[in-house]
Design an enzyme around this catalytic site. Structure first.
Site, PDB file in Angstrom:
ATOM      1  N   HIS A  82       0.862  -1.186   0.000  1.00 22.28           N
ATOM      2  CA  HIS A  82       0.000   0.000   0.000  1.00 22.28           C
ATOM      3  C   HIS A  82       0.891   1.226   0.000  1.00 22.28           C
ATOM      4  CE1 HIS A  82      -4.200   1.337   0.485  1.00 22.28           C
ATOM      5  NE2 HIS A  82      -3.639   2.449   0.942  1.00 22.28           N
ATOM      6  N   ASP A 161     -14.105   2.736   6.642  1.00 26.06           N
ATOM      7  CA  ASP A 161     -13.097   3.453   5.849  1.00 26.06           C
ATOM      8  C   ASP A 161     -13.704   3.973   4.546  1.00 26.06           C
ATOM      9  OD1 ASP A 161     -10.361   4.393   5.367  1.00 26.06           O
ATOM     10  OD2 ASP A 161     -10.390   2.979   3.707  1.00 26.06           O
ATOM     11  N   ARG A 168     -12.930  12.525   4.426  1.00 21.95           N
ATOM     12  CA  ARG A 168     -11.635  13.204   4.622  1.00 21.95           C
ATOM     13  C   ARG A 168     -11.177  13.865   3.338  1.00 21.95           C
ATOM     14  NH1 ARG A 168      -8.105   8.670   5.620  1.00 21.95           N
ATOM     15  NH2 ARG A 168      -6.402  10.128   5.863  1.00 21.95           N
ATOM     16  N   SER A 183      -6.798   4.226   8.387  1.00 21.12           N
ATOM     17  CA  SER A 183      -7.392   3.992   7.071  1.00 21.12           C
ATOM     18  C   SER A 183      -6.646   2.877   6.341  1.00 21.12           C
ATOM     19  CB  SER A 183      -7.343   5.303   6.264  1.00 21.12           C
ATOM     20  OG  SER A 183      -7.604   5.061   4.915  1.00 21.12           O
ATOM     21  N   LYS A 187      -7.812  -1.544   6.235  1.00 17.28           N
ATOM     22  CA  LYS A 187      -8.024  -2.273   4.968  1.00 17.28           C
ATOM     23  C   LYS A 187      -7.073  -3.466   4.875  1.00 17.28           C
ATOM     24  CE  LYS A 187      -7.599   1.434   2.134  1.00 17.28           C
ATOM     25  NZ  LYS A 187      -7.820   2.682   2.875  1.00 17.28           N
TER      26      LYS A 187
HETATM   27  N1  URA Z   1      -4.178   5.574   1.564  1.00 16.10           N
HETATM   28  C1  URA Z   1      -5.251   5.186   2.312  1.00 16.10           C
HETATM   29  O1  URA Z   1      -5.816   4.116   2.084  1.00 16.10           O
HETATM   30  N2  URA Z   1      -5.668   5.988   3.291  1.00 16.10           N
HETATM   31  C2  URA Z   1      -5.075   7.159   3.600  1.00 16.10           C
HETATM   32  O2  URA Z   1      -5.504   7.828   4.506  1.00 16.10           O
HETATM   33  C3  URA Z   1      -3.963   7.564   2.822  1.00 16.10           C
HETATM   34  C4  URA Z   1      -3.536   6.748   1.798  1.00 16.10           C
END
Ligand code: URA
Length: 414
Positions: A82, A161, A168, A183, A187
């Site tokens: 990620h 999320d 956000r 966040s 995930k």
């Molecule tokens: N990627 C995400 O999934 N969440 C964030 O807050 C920033 C980057």
């Protein structure tokens, strides 16, 4: 729970309990707590921060706002990556199918565009028919068949999320370390991974402007991952200029396809391999070979077709999404390009319509910037520095104004 008191507590800098956070997230997910109170709370978190215990509680509450993927016993190792978000960062589109060539499962849950950064889901949705909203059953069946699924948060998977991320994005509450950690990690933990690599970006096109802040974010992300039993590593990478040569949804799909066909730009290929080798079974040389010999491309074809798209459409994505106006931005002076500011290029893309200003905004897949010249390149008077793809003259003028501020040429002195 009395929500105004809960918001006040954070506004005044006090520590929230795990029970309060869990109840708030439950209420927000079910719709009992409205967006306006959640936006006020997110802004309080932005200014007052959270302790490690609060961040952990928020991550767990968001992860458990839906189901957690349960993989069959004896299935291959589950891995993922990620990024904390950047400009032109299309690595996920290349890395997910690449890792699936390695007898690994990649159950990737991604997000949409956030702030000025692009989102994997928006890029994938520029492919006609591509479905990011697979059910859990479909996700499991696809993992068993081809080893990779690229999906979004759903009503059953990280629904908290899904809502908070969109909120956000449009309330200037993105660059908060606890909110980013919760966040991303909610995930990733919902994917039930064995190994995770994180790309933590710093620079003008990232949420963390300084390397020091990115180090703090990386440490918080890794601590949460390890605490939850996932082997988690982070690498810090600069986001001072865009990654590759494109920024914008369809344009980035096109560049990803070129990379999967062995014709990717050097910086994009390097970063993809730097990340992939951290979680792969095979060495970097084998991963590089799969990018060059068509193996990763064939996995992409399987992935796109499994999720409702056509691989041939991804090769002609710029015919499907063609912006009516194209403008080459050229340099008035000769010398060396010393700056191509990622943050300003990101703002140019938002001005063109590649991102959202409010949650209900539709994304324009066709717009963006291509042919972005890399810092360090020698240029002549009139050399193209980038091409703007615009829907209308207003977008073009705004994007051009950002582009003018984004570039710097060190002039040659005779
Ligand atoms: N990627 C995400 O999934 N969440 C964030 O807050 C920033 C980057």
């Amino acid at each position: 729970m009395h929500i105004p008191t809960f918001i006040e507590k954070k506004r005044d800098g006090h520590e929230l309990t795990a029970e309060e956070i869990a109840e708030f997230i439950r209420g927000y997910t079910s719709g009992e707590v409205p967006d306006y109170q959640t936006a006020a709370w997110a802004m309080a978190v932005y200014f007052k921060g959270m302790t490690a215990a609060e961040t952990g509680a928020l991550t767990r509450a968001m992860m458990h706002s839906g189901n957690v993927l349960k993989h069959p016993a004896g299935s291959p190792p589950k891995v993922d990556k990620h990024s904390t978000g950047g400009i032109g960062d299309k690595v996920s589109l290349i890395l997910a199918p690449l890792l699936a060539c390695d007898e690994l499962w990649v159950p990737m849950i991604s997000g949409r565009g956030l702030g000025i950064t692009g989102g994997t889901l928006d890029k994938l949705e520029s492919i006609p028919g591509f479905r990011v909203g697979l059910s859990e059953e479909e996700t499991h069946a696809q993992l068993a068949r081809i080893g990779v699924a690229m999906i979004g948060q759903t009503a059953n998977l990280c629904p908290a999320d899904k809502k908070l991320y969109a909120l956000r994005d449009v309330t200037a509450t993105v660059p908060s370390i606890p909110l980013i950690v919760a966040s991303i990690m909610s995930k990733k933990l919902a994917e039930s991974l064995d190994r995770l690599v994180l790309d933590v970006k710093f620079g003008t096109g990232a949420f963390m402007q300084s390397r020091t802040d990115a180090e703090t974010l990386a440490a918080a992300l890794c601590a949460t991952g390890r605490e939850c039993g996932v082997k988690t590593e982070a690498i810090l990478t600069p986001m001072s200029e865009p990654l590759g040569h494109t920024a914008g949804n369809a344009l980035e799909v096109r560049e990803s396809v070129e990379t999967l066909q062995g014709r990717g730009p050097a910086d994009l290929v390097k970063l993809t391999l730097d990340l992939a080798e951290r979680v792969a079974n095979v060495p970097r040389t084998q991963l590089a070979k799969w990018l060059n010999d068509g193996t990763a491309w064939r996995k992409w074809v399987q992935l796109v077709e499994a999720q409702g798209g056509r691989a041939s459409d991804t090769e002609r994505i710029l015919e499907i999404h063609a912006a009516p106006l194209r403008h080459i931005f050229a340099t008035p002076s000769a010398g060396t390009l010393t700056r191509m500011d990622a943050g300003l290029i990101g703002r140019a893309c938002i001005a063109l319509g590649a991102g959202r200003a409010k949650a209900s905004d539709a994304i324009d897949f066709a717009v963006g910037i291509s042919d972005i010249v890399k810092v360090g390149t020698p240029v002549e008077v009139g050399s193209p520095l980038l091409t703007i793809h615009a829907r209308n003259k207003r977008g073009l003028a705004e994007a051009r104004a950002f582009a003018e501020q984004a570039v710097e040429i060190a002039e040659l002195h005779p």
